[in-house]
Motif scaffolding. Structure first.
Motif, PDB file in Angstrom:
ATOM      1  N   TYR A 189       0.843  -1.204   0.000  1.00  0.00           N
ATOM      2  CA  TYR A 189       0.000   0.000   0.000  1.00  0.00           C
ATOM      3  C   TYR A 189       0.873   1.247   0.000  1.00  0.00           C
ATOM      4  N   SER A 190       1.895   1.261   0.854  1.00  0.00           N
ATOM      5  CA  SER A 190       2.752   2.446   0.968  1.00  0.00           C
ATOM      6  C   SER A 190       3.528   2.692  -0.321  1.00  0.00           C
ATOM      7  N   SER A 191       3.951   1.628  -0.984  1.00  0.00           N
ATOM      8  CA  SER A 191       4.678   1.785  -2.234  1.00  0.00           C
ATOM      9  C   SER A 191       3.796   2.377  -3.321  1.00  0.00           C
ATOM     10  N   ARG A 192       2.562   1.898  -3.407  1.00  0.00           N
ATOM     11  CA  ARG A 192       1.637   2.451  -4.411  1.00  0.00           C
ATOM     12  C   ARG A 192       1.269   3.893  -4.103  1.00  0.00           C
ATOM     13  N   LEU A 193       1.103   4.203  -2.811  1.00  0.00           N
ATOM     14  CA  LEU A 193       0.787   5.582  -2.430  1.00  0.00           C
ATOM     15  C   LEU A 193       1.914   6.518  -2.842  1.00  0.00           C
ATOM     16  N   TRP A 194       3.141   6.120  -2.592  1.00  0.00           N
ATOM     17  CA  TRP A 194       4.284   6.939  -2.964  1.00  0.00           C
ATOM     18  C   TRP A 194       4.387   7.072  -4.481  1.00  0.00           C
ATOM     19  N   LEU A 195       4.105   5.991  -5.194  1.00  0.00           N
ATOM     20  CA  LEU A 195       4.132   6.028  -6.659  1.00  0.00           C
ATOM     21  C   LEU A 195       3.130   7.046  -7.197  1.00  0.00           C
ATOM     22  N   PHE A 196       1.911   7.035  -6.664  1.00  0.00           N
ATOM     23  CA  PHE A 196       0.883   7.951  -7.162  1.00  0.00           C
ATOM     24  C   PHE A 196       1.176   9.391  -6.785  1.00  0.00           C
ATOM     25  N   LEU A 197       1.771   9.617  -5.636  1.00  0.00           N
ATOM     26  CA  LEU A 197       2.152  10.976  -5.268  1.00  0.00           C
ATOM     27  C   LEU A 197       3.256  11.497  -6.179  1.00  0.00           C
ATOM     28  N   GLN A 198       4.176  10.633  -6.561  1.00  0.00           N
ATOM     29  CA  GLN A 198       5.277  11.029  -7.435  1.00  0.00           C
ATOM     30  C   GLN A 198       4.836  11.221  -8.877  1.00  0.00           C
ATOM     31  N   ARG A 199       3.935  10.361  -9.347  1.00  0.00           N
ATOM     32  CA  ARG A 199       3.574  10.357 -10.762  1.00  0.00           C
ATOM     33  C   ARG A 199       2.098  10.691 -10.977  1.00  0.00           C
ATOM     34  N   TYR A 200       1.552  11.534 -10.126  1.00  0.00           N
ATOM     35  CA  TYR A 200       0.122  11.849 -10.183  1.00  0.00           C
ATOM     36  C   TYR A 200      -0.276  12.458 -11.520  1.00  0.00           C
ATOM     37  N   GLU A 201       0.506  13.415 -12.002  1.00  0.00           N
ATOM     38  CA  GLU A 201       0.174  14.060 -13.276  1.00  0.00           C
ATOM     39  C   GLU A 201       0.117  13.039 -14.399  1.00  0.00           C
ATOM     40  N   GLU A 202       1.094  12.155 -14.425  1.00  0.00           N
ATOM     41  CA  GLU A 202       1.169  11.154 -15.482  1.00  0.00           C
ATOM     42  C   GLU A 202       0.053  10.123 -15.390  1.00  0.00           C
ATOM     43  N   LEU A 203      -0.250   9.661 -14.170  1.00  0.00           N
ATOM     44  CA  LEU A 203      -1.199   8.569 -13.998  1.00  0.00           C
ATOM     45  C   LEU A 203      -2.649   9.020 -13.915  1.00  0.00           C
ATOM     46  N   MET A 204      -2.894  10.206 -13.340  1.00  0.00           N
ATOM     47  CA  MET A 204      -4.259  10.598 -13.019  1.00  0.00           C
ATOM     48  C   MET A 204      -4.765  11.820 -13.773  1.00  0.00           C
ATOM     49  N   VAL A 205      -3.897  12.528 -14.470  1.00  0.00           N
ATOM     50  CA  VAL A 205      -4.322  13.742 -15.173  1.00  0.00           C
ATOM     51  C   VAL A 205      -4.272  13.550 -16.679  1.00  0.00           C
ATOM     52  N   HIS A 206      -3.143  13.107 -17.182  1.00  0.00           N
ATOM     53  CA  HIS A 206      -2.995  12.951 -18.625  1.00  0.00           C
ATOM     54  C   HIS A 206      -3.668  11.675 -19.116  1.00  0.00           C
ATOM     55  N   ALA A 207      -4.020  11.679 -20.403  1.00  0.00           N
ATOM     56  CA  ALA A 207      -4.620  10.490 -21.000  1.00  0.00           C
ATOM     57  C   ALA A 207      -3.594   9.364 -21.016  1.00  0.00           C
ATOM     58  N   PRO A 208      -3.992   8.149 -20.663  1.00  0.00           N
ATOM     59  CA  PRO A 208      -3.024   7.050 -20.602  1.00  0.00           C
ATOM     60  C   PRO A 208      -2.545   6.634 -21.977  1.00  0.00           C
ATOM     61  N   PRO A 209      -1.265   6.298 -22.104  1.00  0.00           N
ATOM     62  CA  PRO A 209      -0.771   5.788 -23.376  1.00  0.00           C
ATOM     63  C   PRO A 209      -1.203   4.339 -23.571  1.00  0.00           C
ATOM     64  N   ILE A 210      -1.106   3.888 -24.801  1.00  0.00           N
ATOM     65  CA  ILE A 210      -1.479   2.519 -25.123  1.00  0.00           C
ATOM     66  C   ILE A 210      -0.257   1.620 -25.022  1.00  0.00           C
ATOM     67  N   THR A 211      -0.433   0.473 -24.411  1.00  0.00           N
ATOM     68  CA  THR A 211       0.663  -0.494 -24.310  1.00  0.00           C
ATOM     69  C   THR A 211       0.826  -1.233 -25.624  1.00  0.00           C
ATOM     70  N   GLU A 212       2.066  -1.346 -26.086  1.00  0.00           N
ATOM     71  CA  GLU A 212       2.360  -2.105 -27.299  1.00  0.00           C
ATOM     72  C   GLU A 212       2.875  -3.474 -26.876  1.00  0.00           C
ATOM     73  N   LEU A 213       2.144  -4.509 -27.213  1.00  0.00           N
ATOM     74  CA  LEU A 213       2.587  -5.869 -26.897  1.00  0.00           C
ATOM     75  C   LEU A 213       3.471  -6.376 -28.027  1.00  0.00           C
ATOM     76  N   VAL A 214       4.532  -7.030 -27.629  1.00  0.00           N
ATOM     77  CA  VAL A 214       5.468  -7.566 -28.619  1.00  0.00           C
ATOM     78  C   VAL A 214       5.608  -9.066 -28.389  1.00  0.00           C
ATOM     79  N   GLY A 215       5.546  -9.852 -29.426  1.00  0.00           N
ATOM     80  CA  GLY A 215       5.820 -11.281 -29.310  1.00  0.00           C
ATOM     81  C   GLY A 215       4.620 -12.182 -29.285  1.00  0.00           C
ATOM     82  N   ILE A 216       3.395 -11.627 -29.458  1.00  0.00           N
ATOM     83  CA  ILE A 216       2.222 -12.494 -29.557  1.00  0.00           C
ATOM     84  C   ILE A 216       2.140 -12.972 -31.003  1.00  0.00           C
ATOM     85  N   GLN A 217       2.369 -14.218 -31.196  1.00  0.00           N
ATOM     86  CA  GLN A 217       2.513 -14.782 -32.544  1.00  0.00           C
ATOM     87  C   GLN A 217       1.176 -15.270 -33.064  1.00  0.00           C
TER      88      GLN A 217
END
Length: 404
Positions: free
Chosen positions: A376-404
């Motif tokens: 819990y504490s690790s996730r809380l610290w992560l969100f406090l550090q990266r709040y703009e990226e995770l909670m404000v901006h539109a999320p980027p799309i993950t590119e999967l590699v290797g699905i054959q």
């Protein structure tokens, strides 16, 4: 960040996640997937799976991590079928007490604690009064979070008729929300399209106009006020009979709480009773908000036409938090330490999710699939550090590699 199989997910920007459909169901389990229809009426947890890439037959191909022998990997459906069979064996060998009784007993104990909580509030001394606030706060969240969550998945009983009754009781009477919209938004959308952009991407939890500290530490206090207001707005999307039923249940739930504070707890004024209602109903609002964002946002995110199938989607896009006595009781194992298990088998009760946890975790690790866990504490610290990226901006799309 290395993952258990040594592969990584390479997103455009940060890592986020998603979930698919098409999983085999255990007996009595509902398929949470839903066609595209309108509503009815960071840290070590940023799992990377590099070496995956979507091909033309994304949903039907074999998953082959980079460098691993292709014959060592089974098709997606075979993986989910195999895991479902393992879990089914555990379910079949479990008693009714394990499948439903434990969680029903927790909810029943919460009801039995209500008189003690209201009576403690009669005291003029600080310690008994605070004990009453704590008791009523924990009971409220047990009924509204754990009870409503289990009822929305029909995990309290194997009877559909009784499941509907419990859903109305816990979701509408206790939680002041409408069953139809709660079920649609949570079961059909969130579970059917977990971390799929524009569908189950948890965007309803984002308030980009708030800064990180207001959102994380002050805004949760408004949850008891915002919940019925949002519910009232959503009543426009349901039939008038369902809307009328919801309004009656919401009023009855609020009025019973208010009446008991005046006539049992002895509050002298309406405002003091309302303030106590707000206090008890927001007691665990902070972890409620935090848990809802910690376990999905910041993990891989996908588009509807570029998503892996269910078992990979859940292993990439869902995260477990450590066990916590208070949150396990109030929210349930399926929302805390067994969230991955819950998303794979959503109609199982909290206690059964806990029971299948060793089977699921061992299987995913054996098949070199991510099994996300963080504190819990690790996730809380992560969100406090990266709040703009995770909670404000539109999320980027993950590119999967290797699905054959």
């Amino acid at each position: 960040v290395p993952q258990e199989d040594g592969d990584a997910v390479r997103p455009r920007g940060r890592q986020v996640s998603g979930e698919g459909s098409g999983t085999p169901r255990l007996r009595g389990m509902r398929d949470p997937s839903l066609p595209s229809t309108t509503a009815p009426g960071g840290g070590r947890t940023d799992v990377m799976a590099e070496g995956w890439e979507p091909g033309p037959a994304l949903d039907d191909g074999d998953v082959t991590p980079g460098g691993a022998p292709e014959q060592a990997w089974k098709p997606e459906d075979a993986l989910m079928t195999e895991l479902s069979e393992l879990v089914q064996k555990v379910v079949k060998s479990s008693s009714w007490w394990e499948r439903h009784g434990v969680d029903i007993s927790i909810l029943a104990c919460s009801f039995l604690l209500l008189p003690a909580g209201f009576l403690c509030l009669r005291s003029a001394q600080a310690i008994p009064f605070l004990a009453g606030v704590l008791t009523l706060g924990v009971v409220h969240h047990t009924l509204t979070v754990k009870g409503s969550h289990l009822a929305s998945h029909n995990a309290l009983t194997e009877s559909k008729s009784w499941g509907k009754v419990w859903a109305i009781f816990f979701i509408e009477l206790c939680s002041a929300f409408t069953v139809e919209q709660a079920t649609y938004n949570h079961v059909k959308i969130h579970h059917g399209y977990t971390n799929i952009i524009g569908l189950g991407d948890s965007s309803t939890w984002k308030l980009p106009f708030l800064n990180r500290y207001v959102y994380m530490f002050i805004a949760p206090l408004a949850v008891p006020i915002l919940t019925p207001l949002v519910a009232l707005d959503l009543l426009r999307n349901v039939e008038w009979k369902a809307a009328l039923r919801t309004l009656c249940c919401m009023f009855l739930g609020f009025y019973c709480h208010y009446w008991l504070l005046l006539h049992v707890s002895g509050f002298q004024s309406p405002w003091s009773a309302l303030l106590c209602m707000l206090l008890t109903r927001s007691l665990l609002a902070h972890p409620y908000i935090h848990v809802n964002i910690f376990q999905h946002i910041g993990l891989p995110m996908f588009t509807a036409d570029r998503k892996p199938k269910r078992i990979h989607l859940m292993s990439l896009g869902v995260l477990n938090l450590p066990r916590n006595a208070l949150l396990d009781w109030s929210f349930g194992h399926s929302l805390i330490s067994c969230h991955v298990e819950h998303h794979l088998f959503p109609s199982l009760s909290d206690n059964m999710c806990l029971k299948i946890k060793p089977v699921v975790s061992q299987y995913l690790k054996q098949k070199k699939l991510p099994y996300n866990e963080d504190t819990y504490s690790s996730r809380l610290w992560l969100f406090l550090q990266r709040y703009e990226e995770l909670m404000v901006h539109a999320p980027p799309i993950t590119e999967l590699v290797g699905i054959q």
